[in-house]
Structure formats: structure tokens, C-alpha cells
Design an enzyme around this catalytic site. Structure first.
Site, PDB file in Angstrom:
ATOM      1  N   ARG A 147      12.374 -36.047 154.694  1.00  0.00           N
ATOM      2  CA  ARG A 147      11.311 -35.369 155.428  1.00  0.00           C
ATOM      3  C   ARG A 147      10.536 -36.404 156.228  1.00  0.00           C
ATOM      4  O   ARG A 147      10.548 -37.595 155.899  1.00  0.00           O
ATOM      5  CB  ARG A 147      10.365 -34.648 154.471  1.00  0.00           C
ATOM      6  CG  ARG A 147      11.040 -33.574 153.616  1.00  0.00           C
ATOM      7  CD  ARG A 147      10.032 -32.953 152.663  1.00  0.00           C
ATOM      8  NE  ARG A 147      10.628 -31.894 151.845  1.00  0.00           N
ATOM      9  CZ  ARG A 147      11.174 -32.081 150.637  1.00  0.00           C
ATOM     10  NH1 ARG A 147      11.173 -33.313 150.106  1.00  0.00           N
ATOM     11  NH2 ARG A 147      11.689 -31.082 149.959  1.00  0.00           N
ATOM     12  N   LYS A 180       8.039 -33.481 147.919  1.00  0.00           N
ATOM     13  CA  LYS A 180       7.131 -32.378 147.605  1.00  0.00           C
ATOM     14  C   LYS A 180       6.888 -32.312 146.096  1.00  0.00           C
ATOM     15  O   LYS A 180       7.778 -32.612 145.309  1.00  0.00           O
ATOM     16  CB  LYS A 180       7.720 -31.048 148.095  1.00  0.00           C
ATOM     17  CG  LYS A 180       7.632 -30.873 149.609  1.00  0.00           C
ATOM     18  CD  LYS A 180       8.048 -29.478 150.006  1.00  0.00           C
ATOM     19  CE  LYS A 180       7.870 -29.252 151.506  1.00  0.00           C
ATOM     20  NZ  LYS A 180       8.279 -27.896 151.908  1.00  0.00           N
ATOM     21  N   HIS A 232      12.735 -33.104 161.647  1.00  0.00           N
ATOM     22  CA  HIS A 232      13.313 -32.106 160.743  1.00  0.00           C
ATOM     23  C   HIS A 232      14.688 -31.649 161.216  1.00  0.00           C
ATOM     24  O   HIS A 232      15.522 -31.230 160.414  1.00  0.00           O
ATOM     25  CB  HIS A 232      12.373 -30.910 160.612  1.00  0.00           C
ATOM     26  CG  HIS A 232      12.397 -30.286 159.251  1.00  0.00           C
ATOM     27  ND1 HIS A 232      11.940 -30.938 158.124  1.00  0.00           N
ATOM     28  CD2 HIS A 232      12.862 -29.090 158.824  1.00  0.00           C
ATOM     29  CE1 HIS A 232      12.103 -30.158 157.073  1.00  0.00           C
ATOM     30  NE2 HIS A 232      12.668 -29.034 157.469  1.00  0.00           N
ATOM     31  N   ARG A 286      17.092 -33.832 159.572  1.00  0.00           N
ATOM     32  CA  ARG A 286      17.288 -33.418 158.172  1.00  0.00           C
ATOM     33  C   ARG A 286      18.272 -32.247 158.112  1.00  0.00           C
ATOM     34  O   ARG A 286      19.172 -32.219 157.269  1.00  0.00           O
ATOM     35  CB  ARG A 286      15.933 -33.032 157.585  1.00  0.00           C
ATOM     36  CG  ARG A 286      15.943 -32.591 156.120  1.00  0.00           C
ATOM     37  CD  ARG A 286      14.504 -32.479 155.644  1.00  0.00           C
ATOM     38  NE  ARG A 286      14.325 -31.678 154.446  1.00  0.00           N
ATOM     39  CZ  ARG A 286      14.465 -32.136 153.212  1.00  0.00           C
ATOM     40  NH1 ARG A 286      14.799 -33.389 152.997  1.00  0.00           N
ATOM     41  NH2 ARG A 286      14.264 -31.345 152.178  1.00  0.00           N
ATOM     42  N   HIS A 308      15.435 -30.497 147.027  1.00  0.00           N
ATOM     43  CA  HIS A 308      15.144 -29.070 146.887  1.00  0.00           C
ATOM     44  C   HIS A 308      15.105 -28.683 145.415  1.00  0.00           C
ATOM     45  O   HIS A 308      15.962 -29.120 144.633  1.00  0.00           O
ATOM     46  CB  HIS A 308      16.214 -28.220 147.581  1.00  0.00           C
ATOM     47  CG  HIS A 308      16.128 -28.259 149.077  1.00  0.00           C
ATOM     48  ND1 HIS A 308      17.201 -27.965 149.896  1.00  0.00           N
ATOM     49  CD2 HIS A 308      15.099 -28.561 149.915  1.00  0.00           C
ATOM     50  CE1 HIS A 308      16.839 -28.083 151.157  1.00  0.00           C
ATOM     51  NE2 HIS A 308      15.565 -28.440 151.194  1.00  0.00           N
ATOM     52  N   TYR A 322      21.783 -24.129 154.641  1.00  0.00           N
ATOM     53  CA  TYR A 322      22.416 -25.122 155.520  1.00  0.00           C
ATOM     54  C   TYR A 322      23.943 -24.994 155.508  1.00  0.00           C
ATOM     55  O   TYR A 322      24.617 -25.583 156.338  1.00  0.00           O
ATOM     56  CB  TYR A 322      22.050 -26.538 155.072  1.00  0.00           C
ATOM     57  CG  TYR A 322      20.592 -26.844 155.183  1.00  0.00           C
ATOM     58  CD1 TYR A 322      20.005 -27.169 156.404  1.00  0.00           C
ATOM     59  CD2 TYR A 322      19.774 -26.809 154.061  1.00  0.00           C
ATOM     60  CE1 TYR A 322      18.651 -27.443 156.501  1.00  0.00           C
ATOM     61  CE2 TYR A 322      18.422 -27.095 154.143  1.00  0.00           C
ATOM     62  CZ  TYR A 322      17.875 -27.408 155.367  1.00  0.00           C
ATOM     63  OH  TYR A 322      16.538 -27.680 155.450  1.00  0.00           O
TER      64      TYR A 322
END
Length: 332
Positions: free
Chosen positions: A188, A212, A279, A282, A305, A314
Site C-alpha cells: 500500500r 492495516k 494502488h 498493487r 488481506h 484480483y
């Protein structure tokens, strides 16, 4: 303003509003009917230039609570911004806020994407859900509000040709490092921007990043990325610890906006029609890696994730990849 005066003002404004929509209506009859309904309620006016201190107090308590839970500074900053915006527009005590207030607030952002409106509602749900669990309010005004459905759009990744065009259009060592580091790691923007030189393990060609939820994970560089990173660091004459610094002196850590701007410049140099951001790189890492046969669980871990469902978006095979898979696995 006392309750009687507030009620009279509200009654007059409601009657006037209905009259502008239906000029033929019997105003006196409408006023009497509204008055009969309003007699069952206590009405107080919210001053336009005043935010109730209770709301700011509860927001500060909530933010302190999620900080203790380990939420990242970026997440807390985003929550604070959203909740302060809400407080400035709604101006009510937390106990007085209704579902209608929140609907009207969100309705002011109808020009934004549904995903953005959904994010605003998600913050409010977290806030009022916490207040309810802590028994600071009796009922959660957001409990009956449904999160808007997001637009179903596949992430826009670059194909291999576009990635090469991006690489070849780089005019400085630093530009090439941006492209290679973002693509190879799938990081990120905030993760790349906060990297220091000493974070990179030259032996394992990897580094650890904080993602995150304040969760740490290991990401990896390619041979191309490492080559250009070493070349970039050898050319540096400053002693700033940051991996990416400003070009102008005094050198300091490059901001996230600075990295975004640089990627946009590289894309313009490449003549790409689509919008390219950190992004996008990514997305490109995830899509090309999955299309090349990587396991979904491995890519999930590399991207940081929590749910494989997030990574699954994706896994959009290209026509060429689908054709190759059909030929390889079809039982004749």
C-alpha cells in the site's frame, strides 16, 4: 429559545414548506393538524453555529478506545475526520441523534460514489455501535441503516505491456525505484512511504511493513527492484533515514501525495490512457501474480488481506490465460 417558541417556529416552517409544494392546500387546516401531532412531543431547536459538546466528548472517548485496540494512526486520523465532519453538520447530543438525522447527513453526499458513502456510514456504525455497547446510549440509530451496495468493478491493473511502458518511460533512478518497489512488493502507499533504508534486508531481498490494523508482514523485492534500489541509494548524498526523500534540499521523507504525483508523472511520460496510481501497482502485482499461477492464499498473505474474498477480486484471468488453462487441463 424555550420549547414552546421552538415548537411554534418548527410548525410555521413545516407549514410554509408544504405550502410551497402544494399552493392550493388549506393552510389553517394543515396547521391545526400539525399542531395536534406536535403537541405529543417536546421540541428544542438546534442552534446552527453550535456543536453540542457531548458529541465531541464522545468522539474523543471512542478514538481513545480504538487506539487502545491497536488501530493504526492512519485509521484513527480517518475516523476523526469523518466524525468531526458529522458533528459539524448534525450538531446534536449522541442520545438525541436519530436514524433520520444520519440519513439526511449521508444524503448530502449523493454526488459521491456509493463506496465513499458506505465508508462514511461504516464509521458512524462503528461509533454508535461502540456507544451502545458501552451503554452510553440506549439505542443505536445506525442499526437499521443498510450499507449501500458497492459498484461491482474489477480493479484496474496494468497488463504486461503497459507495465513495461511504465518502466521504460522512467527518466530518473528514483522514478524507476518507485515503479519496481511498488510492483514487486504489492505494498500500500502508506506502507511504502513509511519505509526506511535500514528496513530493507539486502540478503533476503525483503522487508517488514506495518499494514492495516497495525499488523506486520514480510514483503519481497524482485532482482530488478533490488538492483535499482541499490543504485538509487548509492547516488544519494543525504543522511535522511527514509527510503524515499524529496529531490530538493533539505532532503526529507517524501509525502504520500508526493509519491502519488510522481507515479502520475511517470504514467504521463509513458502515454498511458488510464489513470495510474500507487494502488494501481498493487492491483497489477496481485493480478499478474495470480494469472501466472500463484496460490490465492499466498497472494492474500503478501497483500496483507484478512479475508481471501478480498484477494479473490484480483483473480480475473485474462483471455489468454483462460485459453491456456483450457488447453492444458481439458480431458480430451
Amino acid at each position: 429559545m424555550n420549547m414552546q417558541m421552538a415548537g411554534e417556529q418548527m410548525l410555521s416552517e413545516m407549514v410554509a414548506m408544504v405550502f410551497t409544494m402544494v399552493p392550493t392546500i388549506d393552510v389553517e387546516s394543515l396547521r391545526n393538524k400539525f399542531s395536534a401531532v406536535m403537541s405529543k412531543f417536546h421540541v428544542t431547536k438546534v442552534e446552527q453555529d453550535e456543536v453540542h459538546p457531548d458529541l465531541h466528548e464522545k468522539i474523543d472517548l471512542f478514538l481513545a478506545s480504538i487506539k487502545l485496540e491497536g488501530k493504526s494512526p492512519e485509521t484513527i486520523k480517518g475516523y476523526r475526520l469523518e466524525l468531526n465532519t458529522f458533528a459539524e453538520r448534525v450538531k446534536k447530543k449522541t442520545t438525541d441523534t436519530t436514524a433520520a438525522d444520519i440519513r439526511m447527513y449521508l444524503g448530502q453526499f449523493s454526488h459521491l460514489k456509493m463506496s465513499t458513502v458506505g465508508r462514511k456510514l461504516s464509521v458512524l456504525k462503528s461509533f454508535y455501535g461502540w456507544l451502545t455497547n458501552e451503554e452510553m446510549i440506549q439505542r443505536d440509530p445506525t442499526s437499521k441503516l443498510k450499507t449501500p451496495k458497492r459498484e461491482k468493478r474489477a480493479p484496474k491493473a496494468l497488463n504486461i505491456e503497459e507495465l513495461e511502458m511504465l518502466r521504460e518511460s522512467c527518466r530518473t533512478i528514483r522514478q524507476r525505484v518507485f515503479v519496481e518497489a511498488l510492483y514487486a512488493t504489492g505494498c500500500r502507499l502508506s506502507e511504502i512511504q513509511s519505509l526506511n533504508r535500514t528496513d530493507i534486508n539486502l540478503q533476503t531481498m525483503s522487508c517488514r511493513v506495518i499494514g492495516k490494523g497495525n499488523k506486520e508482514r514480510e514483503v519481497y523485492f524482485s532482482f530488478k527492484a533490488m538492483y535499482h534500489i541499490k543504485k538509487y541509494l548509492m547516488a544519494r548524498t543525504d543522511d535522511d533515514p527514509a527510503l524515499f526523500v524529496t529531490e530538493r534540499k533539505p532532503h526529507r521523507r517524501l509525502s504520500k501525495r508526493g509519491i502519488q504525483r510522481e507515479i502520475g508523472i511517470i504514467a504521463a511520460q509513458a502515454g498511458l490512457d488510464k489513470r495510474v496510481s500507487p494502488h494501481t501497482m498493487r492491483h497489477t502485482f496481485a493480478t499478474l501474480t495470480l494469472n501466472n499461477g500463484a496460490e490465492l492464499a499466498a497472494v492474500q498473505q503478501l497483500l496483507g488481506h484478512e479475508s481471501p474474498a478480498t484477494t479473490q477480486i484480483y483473480a480475473q484471468y485474462t483471455e489468454e490465460r483462460k485459453r491456456e488453462q483450457h488447453k492444458r487441463f481439458l480431458v480430451q
